[in-house]
Design an enzyme around this catalytic site. Structure first.
Site, PDB file in Angstrom:
ATOM      1  N   GLY A 262     -15.468   2.695   8.165  1.00  0.00           N
ATOM      2  CA  GLY A 262     -15.773   1.341   7.711  1.00  0.00           C
ATOM      3  C   GLY A 262     -15.198   0.307   8.670  1.00  0.00           C
ATOM      4  O   GLY A 262     -14.116   0.492   9.243  1.00  0.00           O
TER       5      GLY A 262
ATOM      6  N   SER B  10      -9.819   7.651  -4.225  1.00  0.00           N
ATOM      7  CA  SER B  10      -9.894   6.414  -5.002  1.00  0.00           C
ATOM      8  C   SER B  10     -11.118   5.603  -4.549  1.00  0.00           C
ATOM      9  O   SER B  10     -11.032   4.459  -4.125  1.00  0.00           O
ATOM     10  CB  SER B  10      -8.609   5.599  -4.836  1.00  0.00           C
ATOM     11  OG  SER B  10      -8.614   4.548  -5.754  1.00  0.00           O
TER      12      SER B  10
ATOM     13  N   SER C 150      -9.333   0.468  -1.912  1.00  0.00           N
ATOM     14  CA  SER C 150      -8.726   1.291  -2.976  1.00  0.00           C
ATOM     15  C   SER C 150      -7.523   0.594  -3.584  1.00  0.00           C
ATOM     16  O   SER C 150      -7.188   0.798  -4.746  1.00  0.00           O
ATOM     17  CB  SER C 150      -8.298   2.641  -2.399  1.00  0.00           C
ATOM     18  OG  SER C 150      -9.419   3.301  -1.850  1.00  0.00           O
TER      19      SER C 150
ATOM     20  N   GLN D 109       0.640   8.595   7.694  1.00  0.00           N
ATOM     21  CA  GLN D 109       0.248   7.251   8.109  1.00  0.00           C
ATOM     22  C   GLN D 109       0.857   6.150   7.237  1.00  0.00           C
ATOM     23  O   GLN D 109       0.507   4.989   7.381  1.00  0.00           O
ATOM     24  CB  GLN D 109      -1.276   7.117   8.197  1.00  0.00           C
ATOM     25  CG  GLN D 109      -2.025   7.142   6.878  1.00  0.00           C
ATOM     26  CD  GLN D 109      -3.531   7.244   7.093  1.00  0.00           C
ATOM     27  OE1 GLN D 109      -4.039   8.284   7.489  1.00  0.00           O
ATOM     28  NE2 GLN D 109      -4.250   6.161   6.829  1.00  0.00           N
TER      29      GLN D 109
ATOM     30  N   ASP E 129     -11.472  -1.538   8.232  1.00  0.00           N
ATOM     31  CA  ASP E 129     -10.305  -1.120   9.026  1.00  0.00           C
ATOM     32  C   ASP E 129     -10.713  -1.202  10.499  1.00  0.00           C
ATOM     33  O   ASP E 129     -10.921  -0.191  11.169  1.00  0.00           O
ATOM     34  CB  ASP E 129      -9.879   0.292   8.623  1.00  0.00           C
ATOM     35  CG  ASP E 129      -9.373   0.323   7.200  1.00  0.00           C
ATOM     36  OD1 ASP E 129      -8.360  -0.331   6.915  1.00  0.00           O
ATOM     37  OD2 ASP E 129     -10.017   0.970   6.347  1.00  0.00           O
TER      38      ASP E 129
ATOM     39  N   GLY F 140     -17.459   0.710  -1.020  1.00  0.00           N
ATOM     40  CA  GLY F 140     -17.335   0.791   0.437  1.00  0.00           C
ATOM     41  C   GLY F 140     -17.456   2.245   0.894  1.00  0.00           C
ATOM     42  O   GLY F 140     -18.160   2.563   1.868  1.00  0.00           O
ATOM     43  N   HIS F 141     -16.769   3.146   0.186  1.00  0.00           N
ATOM     44  CA  HIS F 141     -16.892   4.577   0.524  1.00  0.00           C
ATOM     45  C   HIS F 141     -18.314   5.068   0.275  1.00  0.00           C
ATOM     46  O   HIS F 141     -18.831   5.899   1.014  1.00  0.00           O
ATOM     47  CB  HIS F 141     -15.935   5.418  -0.334  1.00  0.00           C
ATOM     48  CG  HIS F 141     -14.486   5.141  -0.093  1.00  0.00           C
ATOM     49  ND1 HIS F 141     -13.699   4.501  -1.014  1.00  0.00           N
ATOM     50  CD2 HIS F 141     -13.689   5.432   0.953  1.00  0.00           C
ATOM     51  CE1 HIS F 141     -12.465   4.406  -0.544  1.00  0.00           C
ATOM     52  NE2 HIS F 141     -12.425   4.962   0.655  1.00  0.00           N
TER      53      HIS F 141
HETATM   54  O1  PAF Z   1      -9.451   4.961   6.368  1.00  0.00           O
HETATM   55  C1  PAF Z   1      -8.914   5.871   5.711  1.00  0.00           C
HETATM   56  O2  PAF Z   1      -9.174   6.078   4.529  1.00  0.00           O
HETATM   57  C2  PAF Z   1      -7.894   6.760   6.398  1.00  0.00           C
HETATM   58  O3  PAF Z   1      -7.146   6.042   7.351  1.00  0.00           O
HETATM   59  C3  PAF Z   1      -8.494   8.025   7.024  1.00  0.00           C
HETATM   60  C4  PAF Z   1      -9.462   7.670   8.143  1.00  0.00           C
HETATM   61  C5  PAF Z   1      -9.212   8.843   5.955  1.00  0.00           C
HETATM   62  C6  PAF Z   1      -7.382   8.892   7.616  1.00  0.00           C
HETATM   63  O4  PAF Z   1      -6.449   9.245   6.651  1.00  0.00           O
END
Ligand code: PAF
Length: 285
Positions: free
Chosen positions: A150, A28, A189, A63, A153, A32-33
């Site tokens: 990033g 998504s 996202s 997670q 987080d 930022g990505h």
């Molecule tokens: O930041 C994220 O998108 C997730 O926590 C990661 C690092 C891809 C791990 O699932």
């Protein structure tokens, strides 16, 4: 760009190639990505002879808590793949759950509770264990020379850095600045899940962190700081948010800021729910 879905295909695609730059994501994708990808591409092109850029897309169930938004987490592989290709990614690893976890993942990474038990870790029990476990596994699979994370987080970045250091992993962790919408909202996202009125309200989290960060000198007076943090939470609450925390911490370990901590070594962090969407943000100060 080549897309692979299994570990065998990933290993085939990377065989005899130099260790890649890596952008781990849950898909998504947003700007930022794309900033992570741009950093990876620039670093890759800076290595004599060049190295590949690998991105992964995997929404990691481990997670997410049982009452969190795993099912609602936005997904769209075709769109994401097109963005990655346009951004200069060489190889996309997009495993499904069976490819990532062919057997139950009984070995886990348990990050130091002194760091991972605070803030996000306190609000989302198990989150960082699931995150660190999949990042460790992705690093074993991709074997990157560097991985992009990033700063949005912030706590995740600190935990990954410490994991890599303590396990002496040969991966450089590259922090990348948060990308914001013109009104200050940090790209995420989850923003697509905001209703129109919530989207209009959402920049208030960043504005509130700015308000707190502008008062970073209060760290020298714990009682004043506590009052400011409470005031910041109340401001959000008054506008219909359910704040989890708004706080000024030391950048290095996210412990409470105190008398010895000068502005310039601090970070204001916040997490708050707006309707069904939980947003986080931070501001170094
Ligand atoms: O930041 C994220 O998108 C997730 O926590 C990661 C690092 C891809 C791990 O699932």
């Amino acid at each position: 760009m080549h897309t692979v879905h299994t570990l065998a295909a990933l290993r085939d695609a990377l065989a005899a190639r130099p260790a890649p730059m890596f952008v781990p994501t849950m898909g998504s994708l947003h700007d930022g990505h794309m900033a992570l990808l741009a950093r990876a591409r620039a670093l890759a092109d800076g290595v004599p002879g060049g190295v590949p850029v690998v991105a992964s897309i995997f929404v990691n169930r481990l997670q997410f808590g049982p009452r969190e938004d795993f099912d609602r987490y936005p997904r769209g592989l075709a769109r994401d793949a097109a963005l990655l290709e346009a951004g200069g990614c060489d190889l996309l690893f997009a495993p499904d759950e069976t490819a990532m976890y062919p057997a139950p993942q009984t070995f886990r990474i348990r990050p130091d509770p002194d760091l991972a038990g605070l803030l996000e870790g306190a609000e989302r029990p198990g989150h960082f264990e699931g995150m660190a476990t999949v990042v460790m596994k992705l690093f074993q699979m991709v074997q990157p020379r560097a991985a992009m994370f990033g700063k949005k987080d912030y706590q995740q970045l600190l935990i990954v850095r410490r994991m890599v250091a303590e396990f002496a992993m040969p991966v450089a962790i590259e922090p990348v600045e948060t990308v914001r919408e013109p009104d200050g909202l940090a790209m995420s996202s989850r923003n697509v899940n905001l209703a129109a009125a919530e989207r209009a309200e959402a920049p208030r989290l960043h504005a509130t962190l700015r308000w707190l960060a502008e008062r970073a000198e209060a760290a020298a007076d714990p009682a004043r700081l506590a009052a400011l943090e409470a005031e910041a939470m109340r401001r959000l609450g008054d506008r219909g948010w359910a704040p989890g925390y708004v706080t000024l911490r030391r950048r290095a370990d996210l412990r409470s800021a105190g008398l010895d901590d000068a502005p310039g070594s601090l970070v204001a962090l916040g997490a708050a729910r707006l309707g069904r969407v939980r947003l986080i943000d931070n501001l170094e100060c």
